[in-house]
Design a protein around this motif. Structure first.
Motif, PDB file in Angstrom:
ATOM      1  N   ALA A  40       0.847  -1.183   0.000  1.00 48.61           N
ATOM      2  CA  ALA A  40       0.000   0.000   0.000  1.00 48.61           C
ATOM      3  C   ALA A  40       0.886   1.237   0.000  1.00 48.61           C
ATOM      4  O   ALA A  40       2.096   1.161   0.260  1.00 48.61           O
ATOM      5  N   ASP A  41       0.275   2.383  -0.287  1.00 50.44           N
ATOM      6  CA  ASP A  41       1.033   3.630  -0.333  1.00 50.44           C
ATOM      7  C   ASP A  41       1.078   4.322   1.020  1.00 50.44           C
ATOM      8  O   ASP A  41       2.001   5.088   1.294  1.00 50.44           O
ATOM      9  N   ALA A  42       0.082   4.057   1.857  1.00 52.17           N
ATOM     10  CA  ALA A  42       0.064   4.616   3.204  1.00 52.17           C
ATOM     11  C   ALA A  42      -0.598   3.600   4.132  1.00 52.17           C
ATOM     12  O   ALA A  42      -1.512   2.871   3.731  1.00 52.17           O
ATOM     13  N   PHE A  43      -0.100   3.535   5.378  1.00 50.34           N
ATOM     14  CA  PHE A  43      -0.603   2.570   6.355  1.00 50.34           C
ATOM     15  C   PHE A  43      -1.054   3.311   7.617  1.00 50.34           C
ATOM     16  O   PHE A  43      -0.288   4.095   8.180  1.00 50.34           O
ATOM     17  N   VAL A  44      -2.280   3.043   8.032  1.00 50.95           N
ATOM     18  CA  VAL A  44      -2.786   3.602   9.286  1.00 50.95           C
ATOM     19  C   VAL A  44      -3.047   2.422  10.220  1.00 50.95           C
ATOM     20  O   VAL A  44      -3.846   1.535   9.916  1.00 50.95           O
ATOM     21  N   VAL A  45      -2.345   2.404  11.345  1.00 54.47           N
ATOM     22  CA  VAL A  45      -2.413   1.277  12.283  1.00 54.47           C
ATOM     23  C   VAL A  45      -3.324   1.638  13.450  1.00 54.47           C
ATOM     24  O   VAL A  45      -3.181   2.694  14.067  1.00 54.47           O
ATOM     25  N   SER A  46      -4.260   0.734  13.764  1.00 58.07           N
ATOM     26  CA  SER A  46      -5.185   0.992  14.860  1.00 58.07           C
ATOM     27  C   SER A  46      -5.404  -0.267  15.688  1.00 58.07           C
ATOM     28  O   SER A  46      -4.661  -1.256  15.552  1.00 58.07           O
ATOM     29  N   VAL A  47      -6.443  -0.237  16.540  1.00 56.64           N
ATOM     30  CA  VAL A  47      -6.690  -1.308  17.510  1.00 56.64           C
ATOM     31  C   VAL A  47      -8.162  -1.714  17.480  1.00 56.64           C
ATOM     32  O   VAL A  47      -9.055  -0.858  17.408  1.00 56.64           O
ATOM     33  N   ASP A  48      -8.413  -3.015  17.538  1.00 60.88           N
ATOM     34  CA  ASP A  48      -9.766  -3.555  17.675  1.00 60.88           C
ATOM     35  C   ASP A  48      -9.890  -4.267  19.011  1.00 60.88           C
ATOM     36  O   ASP A  48      -8.951  -4.943  19.449  1.00 60.88           O
ATOM     37  N   HIS A  49     -11.060  -4.164  19.616  1.00 59.30           N
ATOM     38  CA  HIS A  49     -11.369  -4.897  20.843  1.00 59.30           C
ATOM     39  C   HIS A  49     -10.157  -4.943  21.789  1.00 59.30           C
ATOM     40  O   HIS A  49      -9.588  -6.000  22.046  1.00 59.30           O
ATOM     41  N   PRO A  50      -9.773  -3.801  22.338  1.00 57.81           N
ATOM     42  CA  PRO A  50      -8.587  -3.766  23.198  1.00 57.81           C
ATOM     43  C   PRO A  50      -8.724  -4.600  24.461  1.00 57.81           C
ATOM     44  O   PRO A  50      -7.719  -5.040  25.018  1.00 57.81           O
ATOM     45  N   GLY A  51      -9.975  -4.838  24.913  1.00 58.95           N
ATOM     46  CA  GLY A  51     -10.148  -5.577  26.159  1.00 58.95           C
ATOM     47  C   GLY A  51      -9.514  -4.819  27.305  1.00 58.95           C
ATOM     48  O   GLY A  51      -9.748  -3.620  27.488  1.00 58.95           O
ATOM     49  N   PHE A  52      -8.648  -5.494  28.055  1.00 61.60           N
ATOM     50  CA  PHE A  52      -7.963  -4.856  29.182  1.00 61.60           C
ATOM     51  C   PHE A  52      -6.533  -4.439  28.812  1.00 61.60           C
ATOM     52  O   PHE A  52      -5.755  -4.041  29.675  1.00 61.60           O
ATOM     53  N   VAL A  53      -6.194  -4.548  27.525  1.00 60.92           N
ATOM     54  CA  VAL A  53      -4.835  -4.225  27.075  1.00 60.92           C
ATOM     55  C   VAL A  53      -4.775  -2.759  26.649  1.00 60.92           C
ATOM     56  O   VAL A  53      -5.703  -2.242  26.022  1.00 60.92           O
ATOM     57  N   ASP A  54      -3.676  -2.106  26.957  1.00 66.85           N
ATOM     58  CA  ASP A  54      -3.483  -0.716  26.573  1.00 66.85           C
ATOM     59  C   ASP A  54      -3.439  -0.589  25.050  1.00 66.85           C
ATOM     60  O   ASP A  54      -2.699  -1.311  24.368  1.00 66.85           O
ATOM     61  N   ARG A  55      -4.237   0.339  24.509  1.00 67.03           N
ATOM     62  CA  ARG A  55      -4.315   0.501  23.057  1.00 67.03           C
ATOM     63  C   ARG A  55      -2.946   0.843  22.445  1.00 67.03           C
ATOM     64  O   ARG A  55      -2.601   0.349  21.362  1.00 67.03           O
ATOM     65  N   GLU A  56      -2.204   1.694  23.117  1.00 67.64           N
ATOM     66  CA  GLU A  56      -0.886   2.076  22.603  1.00 67.64           C
ATOM     67  C   GLU A  56       0.016   0.856  22.458  1.00 67.64           C
ATOM     68  O   GLU A  56       0.753   0.725  21.476  1.00 67.64           O
ATOM     69  N   LYS A  57      -0.068  -0.035  23.437  1.00 68.59           N
ATOM     70  CA  LYS A  57       0.745  -1.252  23.411  1.00 68.59           C
ATOM     71  C   LYS A  57       0.381  -2.115  22.204  1.00 68.59           C
ATOM     72  O   LYS A  57       1.256  -2.629  21.497  1.00 68.59           O
ATOM     73  N   VAL A  58      -0.924  -2.281  21.968  1.00 71.97           N
ATOM     74  CA  VAL A  58      -1.376  -3.101  20.834  1.00 71.97           C
ATOM     75  C   VAL A  58      -0.910  -2.483  19.517  1.00 71.97           C
ATOM     76  O   VAL A  58      -0.375  -3.179  18.634  1.00 71.97           O
ATOM     77  N   ALA A  59      -1.104  -1.171  19.370  1.00 70.79           N
ATOM     78  CA  ALA A  59      -0.700  -0.496  18.134  1.00 70.79           C
ATOM     79  C   ALA A  59       0.811  -0.575  17.929  1.00 70.79           C
ATOM     80  O   ALA A  59       1.292  -0.809  16.808  1.00 70.79           O
ATOM     81  N   ASP A  60       1.577  -0.418  19.004  1.00 73.12           N
ATOM     82  CA  ASP A  60       3.038  -0.515  18.905  1.00 73.12           C
ATOM     83  C   ASP A  60       3.469  -1.914  18.475  1.00 73.12           C
ATOM     84  O   ASP A  60       4.434  -2.074  17.709  1.00 73.12           O
ATOM     85  N   ASP A  61       2.749  -2.928  18.976  1.00 74.16           N
ATOM     86  CA  ASP A  61       3.070  -4.308  18.592  1.00 74.16           C
ATOM     87  C   ASP A  61       2.904  -4.499  17.085  1.00 74.16           C
ATOM     88  O   ASP A  61       3.726  -5.152  16.423  1.00 74.16           O
ATOM     89  N   VAL A  62       1.829  -3.922  16.534  1.00 75.44           N
ATOM     90  CA  VAL A  62       1.601  -4.041  15.093  1.00 75.44           C
ATOM     91  C   VAL A  62       2.695  -3.302  14.333  1.00 75.44           C
ATOM     92  O   VAL A  62       3.334  -3.861  13.427  1.00 75.44           O
ATOM     93  N   VAL A  63       2.936  -2.053  14.697  1.00 75.54           N
ATOM     94  CA  VAL A  63       3.907  -1.223  13.987  1.00 75.54           C
ATOM     95  C   VAL A  63       5.301  -1.841  13.999  1.00 75.54           C
ATOM     96  O   VAL A  63       6.075  -1.707  13.044  1.00 75.54           O
ATOM     97  N   SER A  64       5.621  -2.581  15.066  1.00 78.28           N
ATOM     98  CA  SER A  64       6.947  -3.205  15.154  1.00 78.28           C
ATOM     99  C   SER A  64       7.198  -4.217  14.043  1.00 78.28           C
ATOM    100  O   SER A  64       8.336  -4.587  13.782  1.00 78.28           O
ATOM    101  N   GLY A  65       6.132  -4.646  13.363  1.00 75.67           N
ATOM    102  CA  GLY A  65       6.290  -5.605  12.277  1.00 75.67           C
ATOM    103  C   GLY A  65       6.783  -4.998  10.987  1.00 75.67           C
ATOM    104  O   GLY A  65       7.221  -5.719  10.080  1.00 75.67           O
ATOM    105  N   PHE A  66       6.726  -3.670  10.854  1.00 75.89           N
ATOM    106  CA  PHE A  66       7.267  -3.005   9.667  1.00 75.89           C
ATOM    107  C   PHE A  66       8.792  -2.972   9.748  1.00 75.89           C
ATOM    108  O   PHE A  66       9.363  -2.826  10.830  1.00 75.89           O
ATOM    109  N   SER A  67       9.438  -3.096   8.622  1.00 75.16           N
ATOM    110  CA  SER A  67      10.893  -3.052   8.619  1.00 75.16           C
ATOM    111  C   SER A  67      11.396  -1.679   9.080  1.00 75.16           C
ATOM    112  O   SER A  67      12.465  -1.564   9.671  1.00 75.16           O
ATOM    113  N   ASP A  68      10.591  -0.637   8.802  1.00 76.85           N
ATOM    114  CA  ASP A  68      10.897   0.703   9.312  1.00 76.85           C
ATOM    115  C   ASP A  68       9.643   1.250   9.992  1.00 76.85           C
ATOM    116  O   ASP A  68       8.794   1.880   9.349  1.00 76.85           O
TER     117      ASP A  68
END
Length: 502
Positions: free
Chosen positions: A404-432
């Motif tokens: 894709a040309d642009a990526f927007v990372v967000s969170v679904d059903h955070p439950g009791f987990v911090d949203r920032e933590k979930v989003a950071d986990d996803v973003v960590s999968g990008f090479s940059d």
């Protein structure tokens, strides 16, 4: 209803009885807060709590029957509540399924039942099957992630599970769908539901397999356990439908299933297969090849994976005795569930697609399908799920990177987990992770608005994740959420800003 244990014991696995052998039972429950006058309460031992600890509360709320597997506890309790019936069973979950069937007078026997299992595609297959059977004059309901429907409309029902209901709810819905005039029901059979015995006691008329890829490993722990759980569906199915293209478990089903079986494929020759698949802006043209004929058709379906789902539904209809020519005639009118490659085309200048993709392989497939449509740039919104296996989150970014040309990372059903933590986990999968075209918006509403704001004339905005269902799990609560309203809010705000600026 007056519950006679003399009669009931012919159908239920009861090992010991204390208290009245006849009692009034008007409802079944597994949550003590749901207990009321003349309820039967089932003591379910879960990963977080033991239902036996809530038996007294259920009795206080009016329960007339307690069913559990802790015999010493039940014997002790019966001395304090002589007017309550106590039943000891080996497995409370199995007992709850058996009681649910008995309580609802075996109503599922009056319906043709289609169970669909697989990592991806379950909701779409159930929806396609419902459309086809309804058009073939077999009124059909569905149960699953998209909600509970009879053959006419969506039912008002509080879902206590994301997909496959617990047994008391399941059989109550069976009865309601049947009373509304349905003759069949197509339901999603998740691996967790199968393992937790929610579907115990049902012999499905048709069991459908879509695919298998890593998912729910926080529950199953290993892929083998995940697969073995799904395979159990085919031990309680009269007929089977198998996707030959799936390397995950197709061969396993073919090895163990001994009943009538139909295979389907978009890559190989099967009992039913598709070839010459050509997508366009309104759907897909293809040739469906059966054991008897070839059919050239156009369907309002996008993505090769959805053509596969279509073939699964085709096979199910054939197993239920529908003529293949009649099925073919209805395919151009097929309807998918909301939020599954749902094209939003009523906003001028914007091309928007919504899709439930929440696993790496599903995300790759929907991106591939979207890129076949005319567009200038692709803006992709992808999510991590707080309630699911955290190891899957970075894999979502890896699956999408470079596509894709642009990526927007967000969170679904955070439950009791911090949203920032979930989003950071996803973003960590990008090479940059700090690339200028990677944006992080932990709140889903903000992520959708960011995605739309990045779009220009000719761009395609692909919004993925668990946006549909009417709620988000946040800190133990189901917080109401409306995906389409969130999108509308963006355009309302944009319109208001334009008025002010002019």
């Amino acid at each position: 209803m007056l519950f006679s244990l003399t009669t009931a014991q012919q159908h239920l696995s009861i090992t010991s009885i204390w208290g009245p052998e006849q009692t009034e039972v008007d409802s079944l429950c597994y949550n003590s807060s749901d207990a009321g006058k003349n309820s039967a309460f089932f003591c379910i031992i879960g990963s977080q709590a033991d239902g036996h600890e809530y038996a007294r509360e259920a009795i206080k709320n009016g329960a007339s029957m307690i069913v559990g597997s802790n015999k010493p506890f039940l014997e002790k309790l019966t001395a304090h509540y002589p007017s309550v019936t106590f039943l000891h069973v080996a497995d409370s979950k199995i007992a709850m399924a058996e009681f649910s069937i008995f309580f609802h007078n075996f109503v599922h026997h009056s319906l043709k039942t289609i169970g669909v299992t697989g990592t991806n595609g379950k909701t779409t297959v159930t929806a396609y099957t419902r459309t086809l059977l309804n058009r073939l004059n077999v009124p059909t309901g569905i149960m699953g992630t998209a909600g509970m429907w009879d053959h006419q409309s969506k039912l008002t029902f509080k879902q206590t599970t994301p997909t496959t209901p617990e047994a008391p709810d399941l059989h109550a819905i069976f009865e309601r769908i049947y009373q509304n005039g349905a003759k069949a029901v197509s339901l999603e059979a998740t691996s967790i539901a199968i393992e937790q015995q929610r579907l115990h006691g049902i012999m499905f008329d048709v069991g459908i397999h879509t695919n298998l890829s890593p998912e729910h490993l926080d529950f199953h722990e290993t892929m083998d356990h995940y697969k073995q759980s799904k395979l159990k569906l085919f031990l309680q199915s009269k007929q089977a439908v198998v996707n030959l293209d799936d390397e995950g478990m197709a061969d396993d089903i073919l090895a163990v299933f001994k009943g009538p079986l139909l295979t389907y494929s978009i890559e190989k020759k099967a009992d039913i297969y598709a070839e010459q698949i050509v997508p366009d802006e309104t759907g897909t043209s293809l040739t469906i090849v059966t054991q008897h004929n070839r059919y050239d058709i156009h369907v309002p379906v996008f993505g090769s994976y959805n053509i596969s789902n279509l073939l699964a539904s085709f096979c199910a209809c054939m197993h239920l005795g529908m003529e293949e020519e009649h099925i073919i005639a209805q395919l151009p009118f097929i309807e998918g569930p909301e939020g599954r490659f749902q094209v939003i085309d009523h906003y001028p200048r914007y091309k928007i697609i919504l899709d439930y993709a929440h696993t790496p392989d599903a995300l790759e497939l929907v991106i591939e399908a979207a890129k076949k449509l005319k567009h200038r740039r692709l803006i992709l919104m992808l999510t991590g799920i707080g309630l699911r296996d955290p190891l899957k989150r970075p894999k979502m970014a890896k699956a999408a990177e470079g596509k894709a040309d642009a990526f927007v990372v967000s969170v679904d059903h955070p439950g009791f987990v911090d949203r920032e933590k979930v989003a950071d986990d996803v973003v960590s999968g990008f090479s940059d992770p700090h690339a200028p075209n990677v944006y992080k918006e932990p709140l889903r509403e903000h992520a959708i608005h960011r995605s739309l704001s990045l779009s220009e004339e000719g761009d395609l905005v692909l919004i993925t994740g668990l946006g549909f269902g009417g709620y988000q799990h946040v800190n133990g609560e189901q917080v109401p959420y409306d995906e389409l309203q969130v999108i509308q809010d963006f355009f309302d705000k944009e319109k208001a800003q334009n008025i002010v600026s002019s």
